[in-house]
Design a protein around this motif. Structure first.
Motif, mmCIF file in Angstrom:
data_model
loop_
_atom_site.group_PDB
_atom_site.id
_atom_site.type_symbol
_atom_site.label_atom_id
_atom_site.label_comp_id
_atom_site.label_asym_id
_atom_site.label_seq_id
_atom_site.Cartn_x
_atom_site.Cartn_y
_atom_site.Cartn_z
ATOM 1 N N ARG A 288 19.119 7.505 26.124
ATOM 2 C CA ARG A 288 18.576 8.733 26.704
ATOM 3 C C ARG A 288 19.731 9.652 27.079
ATOM 4 O O ARG A 288 20.777 9.179 27.506
ATOM 5 C CB ARG A 288 17.756 8.403 27.953
ATOM 6 N N LYS A 289 19.457 10.933 26.883
ATOM 7 C CA LYS A 289 20.534 11.910 27.117
ATOM 8 C C LYS A 289 20.141 12.893 28.198
ATOM 9 O O LYS A 289 18.957 13.184 28.375
ATOM 10 C CB LYS A 289 20.810 12.694 25.830
ATOM 11 N N ALA A 290 21.145 13.408 28.874
ATOM 12 C CA ALA A 290 20.887 14.464 29.871
ATOM 13 C C ALA A 290 22.133 15.317 30.002
ATOM 14 O O ALA A 290 23.248 14.844 29.779
ATOM 15 C CB ALA A 290 20.529 13.840 31.209
ATOM 16 N N GLU A 291 21.919 16.560 30.363
ATOM 17 C CA GLU A 291 23.027 17.460 30.630
ATOM 18 C C GLU A 291 23.578 17.141 32.010
ATOM 19 O O GLU A 291 22.802 17.007 32.961
ATOM 20 C CB GLU A 291 22.539 18.912 30.633
ATOM 21 N N LEU A 292 24.907 17.041 32.097
ATOM 22 C CA LEU A 292 25.508 16.713 33.393
ATOM 23 C C LEU A 292 25.884 17.995 34.142
ATOM 24 O O LEU A 292 27.037 18.183 34.560
ATOM 25 C CB LEU A 292 26.728 15.809 33.194
ATOM 26 N N ARG A 293 24.917 18.876 34.264
ATOM 27 C CA ARG A 293 25.150 20.072 35.084
ATOM 28 C C ARG A 293 23.804 20.523 35.660
ATOM 29 O O ARG A 293 22.750 20.315 35.033
ATOM 30 C CB ARG A 293 25.817 21.192 34.316
ATOM 31 N N PRO A 294 23.846 21.112 36.838
ATOM 32 C CA PRO A 294 22.579 21.465 37.492
ATOM 33 C C PRO A 294 21.868 22.618 36.786
ATOM 34 O O PRO A 294 22.522 23.484 36.195
ATOM 35 C CB PRO A 294 23.005 21.870 38.902
ATOM 36 N N ARG A 295 20.546 22.574 36.834
ATOM 37 C CA ARG A 295 19.760 23.718 36.328
ATOM 38 C C ARG A 295 19.426 24.569 37.546
ATOM 39 O O ARG A 295 18.718 24.118 38.446
ATOM 40 C CB ARG A 295 18.472 23.231 35.673
ATOM 41 N N ARG A 296 19.952 25.758 37.577
ATOM 42 C CA ARG A 296 19.695 26.646 38.713
ATOM 43 C C ARG A 296 18.853 27.821 38.252
ATOM 44 O O ARG A 296 18.978 28.277 37.109
ATOM 45 C CB ARG A 296 21.011 27.151 39.310
ATOM 46 N N HIS B 267 12.867 21.781 37.374
ATOM 47 C CA HIS B 267 13.364 20.469 37.808
ATOM 48 C C HIS B 267 12.463 19.308 37.413
ATOM 49 O O HIS B 267 12.813 18.158 37.655
ATOM 50 C CB HIS B 267 13.514 20.449 39.335
ATOM 51 N N ARG C 66 9.887 16.628 35.335
ATOM 52 C CA ARG C 66 10.129 15.594 34.338
ATOM 53 C C ARG C 66 10.128 16.188 32.928
ATOM 54 O O ARG C 66 9.380 17.124 32.645
ATOM 55 C CB ARG C 66 8.994 14.575 34.475
ATOM 56 N N LYS C 67 10.949 15.609 32.080
ATOM 57 C CA LYS C 67 10.996 16.051 30.688
ATOM 58 C C LYS C 67 9.783 15.467 29.980
ATOM 59 O O LYS C 67 9.666 14.246 29.843
ATOM 60 C CB LYS C 67 12.294 15.543 30.058
ATOM 61 N N HIS D 254 18.276 19.825 24.634
ATOM 62 C CA HIS D 254 18.570 20.582 25.865
ATOM 63 C C HIS D 254 18.425 22.080 25.619
ATOM 64 O O HIS D 254 17.909 22.819 26.452
ATOM 65 C CB HIS D 254 19.986 20.303 26.340
ATOM 66 N N ARG E 276 14.819 23.058 25.498
ATOM 67 C CA ARG E 276 14.209 23.002 26.830
ATOM 68 C C ARG E 276 14.676 24.183 27.683
ATOM 69 O O ARG E 276 13.885 24.794 28.397
ATOM 70 C CB ARG E 276 14.576 21.681 27.513
#
Lengths: 129, 292
Positions: free
Chosen positions: B133-141, B202, B204-205, B212, B215
């Motif tokens: 599983r993958k995710a971006e390591l930065r906040p979504r603001r 924020h 759930r995907k 990314h 999305r």
């Protein structure tokens, strides 16, 4: 910067998270002051339990790789790069190896050492340390 | 028949056509295009259900929107030839309950589609065999997706609407007064919009295969759409407040019909227009090559 975890890997999920954040710091993909996603966001994106991500963040914070600034969020620690090299697990293993060696040298059996270790750990939990 | 009534019937016909013919057909055309360009044989992950099920879903949606469109024309004929508007509404004008009630029914097929989409995503997650599983390591603001200017504009519209309403009613603030009711309605609706925005930002995907970039693009479009809807709501409530000083009661039905059309355009129309299929990365839905 992307994080990839293997949910069927042998390494615990929180350890995978810690390792990848540290690697990203060492590679300079993440620099001091860079913001990290919230626990909720990362847990949601990776479809993990919040507690798993929270545990990884807690250990990274303990190792001064990341720092939480209240409502502003979580950021990479200014000294993260040098702190990434510190492996408390390895330090603990080295110390225990020396101690176990000394105890064996003094004639203690493995079961005595194991019982003593468990007693010390149990006392620690009872004291809430 | 008065000029107000003629105007209303033109606007109401436009409401029927836009929300129950034009927008659903655009969605169907898009579904058809995706199915033809990215067929199940090459993109199996995009179709977790058997092929027959998609044909049934498509047919149900088509039937639903056509039935609603037919209902609209029946209502319009009843309003023209049967209903006595002089006795139906207290003020003698065409009641706004007609376009408002019918407008809500018009959104039902879209809700049906939305529920079906949630089901599809749940199936996709169940069938997803990837162990990574993958995710971006930065906040979504929020400001990464919506310009501060647009957010400020939505907030200004909200405050402006309340201030105008108070001005129109001589700054009277009392419980049960129209101004308070409108402000509470607007605040409640805006809270729902904020909740929807927060969930998009924020939450759930839902689609396990979505990249990314896709999305982010989707989040940007949805958040902008929510801002525009909030502004449209403020404008609509300003017209309701203005009703008392400019005597617009005869136009209430027209205004609410226009309001529903604008909401439909800003939500469904805007999303369909902005989220082009050519921008979507469909490669993620291809079958995985063994050993890859």
């Amino acid at each position: 910067m992307e994080i990839i975890i293997d949910i069927e890997g042998t390494e615990p999920l929180f350890a995978q998270l810690i390792a990848q954040v540290k690697k990203a710091v060492q590679d300079r993909s993440l620099k001091p002051g860079d913001a990290l996603p919230s626990i909720r966001q990362l847990a949601g994106d990776l479809e993990l339990n919040h507690k798993t991500v929270a545990k990884a963040y807690r250990l990274l914070e303990r190792d001064a790789v990341i720092q939480t600034k209240g409502y502003r969020g979580t950021f990479i620690h200014p000294d993260a790069e040098q702190n990434c090299g510190v492996d408390l697990g390895a330090i603990a293993a080295a110390k225990l190896t020396t101690t176990v060696g000394e105890l064996r040298g003094a004639g203690a059996t493995d079961s005595e050492i194991r019982i003593a270790f468990n007693t010390v750990m149990a006392d620690r939990h009872q004291q809430g340390v | 028949m008065t000029w107000d009534q003629i105007l209303f019937y033109i606007v109401f016909a436009s409401q029927i056509l836009l929300l129950s013919i034009v927008l659903p057909r655009r969605i169907l055309a898009r579904m058809q295009h995706v199915r033809e360009t990215y067929p199940p044989a090459d993109y199996p992950k995009l179709y977790p259900d058997p092929a027959e099920k998609y044909a049934v879903s498509r047919f149900v949606f088509q039937l639903a929107y056509l039935a609603v469109a037919g209902l609209g024309f029946v209502i319009m004929l009843l309003m023209i030839f049967v209903v006595d508007h002089g006795t139906f509404a207290a003020d003698g004008f065409i009641s706004e309950a007609w376009p408002a009630g019918y407008g809500m029914v018009q959104f039902l097929p879209f809700m049906l589609l939305e529920v079906s989409e949630f089901r599809q995503f749940r199936l996709m997650r169940q069938l997803n065999t990837r162990t990574t599983r993958k995710a971006e390591l930065r906040p979504r603001r929020l400001v990464d997706f919506v310009s501060p200017g647009l957010l400020a504009a939505a907030a200004t519209f909200f405050v402006g609407c309340v201030v105008f309403d108070l001005y129109a009613h001589d700054w009277v603030i009392s419980w049960g007064h129209d101004t308070v009711q409108r402000t509470l309605t607007m605040a409640g609706t805006n809270l729902l919009l904020v909740a929807a925005g927060a969930w998009n930002l924020h939450g759930r995907k839902l689609n396990p295969h979505q990249t990314h970039a896709d999305r982010s693009r989707q989040t940007r479009i949805v958040l902008r759409s929510l801002c525009y809807i909030s502004m449209a709501l403020s404008v609509f409530l300003v017209t309701q407040a203005a009703d008392d000083i400019y005597r617009l009661a005869h136009l209430n039905a027209v205004l609410i019909s226009l309001y529903f059309q604008v909401i439909g355009m800003l939500s469904i129309g805007f999303t369909v227009k902005c989220f082009e299929t050519t921008d979507v990365d469909f490669d993620v839905y291809k079958a995985e090559v063994a050993g890859a």
